[in-house]
Design a protein around this motif. Structure first.
Motif, mmCIF file in Angstrom:
data_model
loop_
_atom_site.group_PDB
_atom_site.id
_atom_site.type_symbol
_atom_site.label_atom_id
_atom_site.label_comp_id
_atom_site.label_asym_id
_atom_site.label_seq_id
_atom_site.Cartn_x
_atom_site.Cartn_y
_atom_site.Cartn_z
ATOM 1 N N SER A 136 0.838 -1.206 0.000
ATOM 2 C CA SER A 136 0.000 0.000 0.000
ATOM 3 C C SER A 136 0.867 1.248 0.000
ATOM 4 C CB SER A 136 -0.922 0.004 1.222
ATOM 5 O OG SER A 136 -1.785 -1.105 1.211
ATOM 6 N N LEU A 143 -5.592 -0.531 7.535
ATOM 7 C CA LEU A 143 -5.656 0.908 7.272
ATOM 8 C C LEU A 143 -5.070 1.675 8.451
ATOM 9 C CD1 LEU A 143 -6.656 3.305 5.554
ATOM 10 C CD2 LEU A 143 -8.836 3.138 6.764
ATOM 11 N N TYR A 192 -13.530 14.314 5.310
ATOM 12 C CA TYR A 192 -13.047 12.932 5.368
ATOM 13 C C TYR A 192 -13.923 12.088 6.278
ATOM 14 C CZ TYR A 192 -9.787 9.178 6.782
ATOM 15 O OH TYR A 192 -9.211 7.974 7.077
ATOM 16 N N ILE A 216 -7.131 -0.154 -0.169
ATOM 17 C CA ILE A 216 -8.417 -0.798 -0.440
ATOM 18 C C ILE A 216 -8.247 -1.896 -1.478
ATOM 19 C CG2 ILE A 216 -10.779 -0.440 -1.258
ATOM 20 C CD1 ILE A 216 -10.532 2.470 -0.356
ATOM 21 N N GLY A 273 1.117 3.690 -3.138
ATOM 22 C CA GLY A 273 0.697 5.047 -2.809
ATOM 23 C C GLY A 273 1.790 6.061 -3.074
ATOM 24 N N THR A 302 -17.642 11.923 5.121
ATOM 25 C CA THR A 302 -17.859 11.008 3.996
ATOM 26 C C THR A 302 -17.909 9.561 4.466
ATOM 27 O OG1 THR A 302 -16.757 12.525 2.454
ATOM 28 C CG2 THR A 302 -16.937 10.220 1.793
ATOM 29 N N PRO A 326 -1.774 8.794 -0.928
ATOM 30 C CA PRO A 326 -2.565 7.869 -1.751
ATOM 31 C C PRO A 326 -2.564 6.434 -1.233
ATOM 32 C CG PRO A 326 -1.333 9.352 -3.158
ATOM 33 C CD PRO A 326 -0.847 9.592 -1.759
ATOM 34 N N SER A 327 -1.613 6.090 -0.366
ATOM 35 C CA SER A 327 -1.583 4.737 0.196
ATOM 36 C C SER A 327 -2.828 4.445 1.024
ATOM 37 C CB SER A 327 -0.335 4.545 1.054
ATOM 38 O OG SER A 327 -0.325 5.452 2.150
ATOM 39 N N LEU A 328 -3.483 5.495 1.515
ATOM 40 C CA LEU A 328 -4.724 5.303 2.263
ATOM 41 C C LEU A 328 -5.876 4.907 1.346
ATOM 42 C CD1 LEU A 328 -4.487 8.347 4.699
ATOM 43 C CD2 LEU A 328 -3.979 5.948 5.194
ATOM 44 N N LEU A 329 -5.674 5.093 0.045
ATOM 45 C CA LEU A 329 -6.660 4.656 -0.945
ATOM 46 C C LEU A 329 -6.238 3.342 -1.599
ATOM 47 C CD1 LEU A 329 -7.456 8.071 -2.696
ATOM 48 C CD2 LEU A 329 -8.812 6.881 -0.958
ATOM 49 N N THR A 330 -4.955 3.232 -1.922
ATOM 50 C CA THR A 330 -4.500 2.012 -2.590
ATOM 51 C C THR A 330 -4.637 0.785 -1.692
ATOM 52 O OG1 THR A 330 -2.195 2.388 -1.897
ATOM 53 C CG2 THR A 330 -2.870 3.280 -4.031
#
Length: 234
Positions: free
Chosen positions: A62, A191, A164, A225, A66, A167, A219-223
């Motif tokens: 991740s 995460l 954040y 997933i 990211g 959402t 972006p690692s907080l998204l990748t």
């Protein structure tokens, strides 16, 4: 109301930041020592979160994916420009603190972590706002201290934090329809670990031991997933 906890959290950050402005004239050596203390505490928090991982390969992949994405799209540079633009609206060139630094540092400290994710999920799934209210109280005190050293750029961190967490809370009202509970619980653990390492990086930067481009690691907080999903399929 799914957003109740998030709004309370945001209000605490604003109040803490405004109170911090009244203590911004303390001697520089006090500020430096206080920041060192915050940096050490932030590293401890990050390490506690990072050690929660059960699958280190997920965390590693991740962060790697990211980092590649973050460097490619220049996330850090974009965040700095945003912070500088905000600062230009409210500061003069003679002021001795960086609005951009305050905005980015506070956004990462307040937005990344187990309490942000789990608290928002609790708000959306169970309507339980206890975790976010507790987090709000903690964030308020941290915002006060950060503002005395990094300036009022800290107050603008409330924007990404509310967006954040809000959402997540809104999506959480429907998330159980999309993901099984076992997957969700495991995902939150990994995460949290990734977020913990980013928190450690913040602490190291606050101590001026490194100059890690934390924004480019976001972006690692998204990748994570996609990485965690693929890992579960293997």
């Amino acid at each position: 109301m799914a957003l109740y906890g998030t709004l309370i959290n945001g209000a605490c950050i604003i109040v803490g930041s405004l109170l911090g402005l009244f203590f911004s004239k303390i001697p520089e050596r006090y500020k430096e020592t206080v920041m060192h203390g915050i940096g050490l505490a932030v590293i401890l928090i990050g390490l506690q979160m990072a050690f929660s991982t059960e699958t280190i390969i997920v965390v590693l992949l991740s962060l790697l994916t990211g980092a590649i994405i973050g460097e490619f799209v220049h996330v850090e540079e974009g965040l700095n420009r945003l912070g500088a633009w905000i600062g230009g609206k409210f500061t003069t060139k003679n002021e001795n603190f960086s609005v951009a630094q305050g905005f980015i540092t506070a956004s990462l400290i307040f937005g990344i972590g187990a309490m942000s994710v789990i608290g928002a999920l609790d708000s959306g799934i169970r309507g339980d706002h206890g975790i976010l209210i507790t987090k709000g109280i903690i964030d308020g005190f941290v915002a006060l201290v950060l503002t005395t050293t990094l300036g009022f750029g800290v107050v603008f961190s409330v924007i990404p934090v509310v967006l954040y967490q809000g959402t997540i809370a809104l999506l959480a009202t429907q998330i159980t329809k999309w993901l099984p509970e076992s997957f969700l619980n495991g995902f939150i653990v990994e995460l949290t670990a990734v977020g913990g390492l980013l928190i450690v990086a913040i602490g190291l930067n606050l101590l001026k031991l490194t100059q890690i481009r934390i924004g480019n690691l976001l972006p690692s907080l998204l990748t994570i997933i996609l990485v965690y999903y693929i890992y579960q399929l293997i």
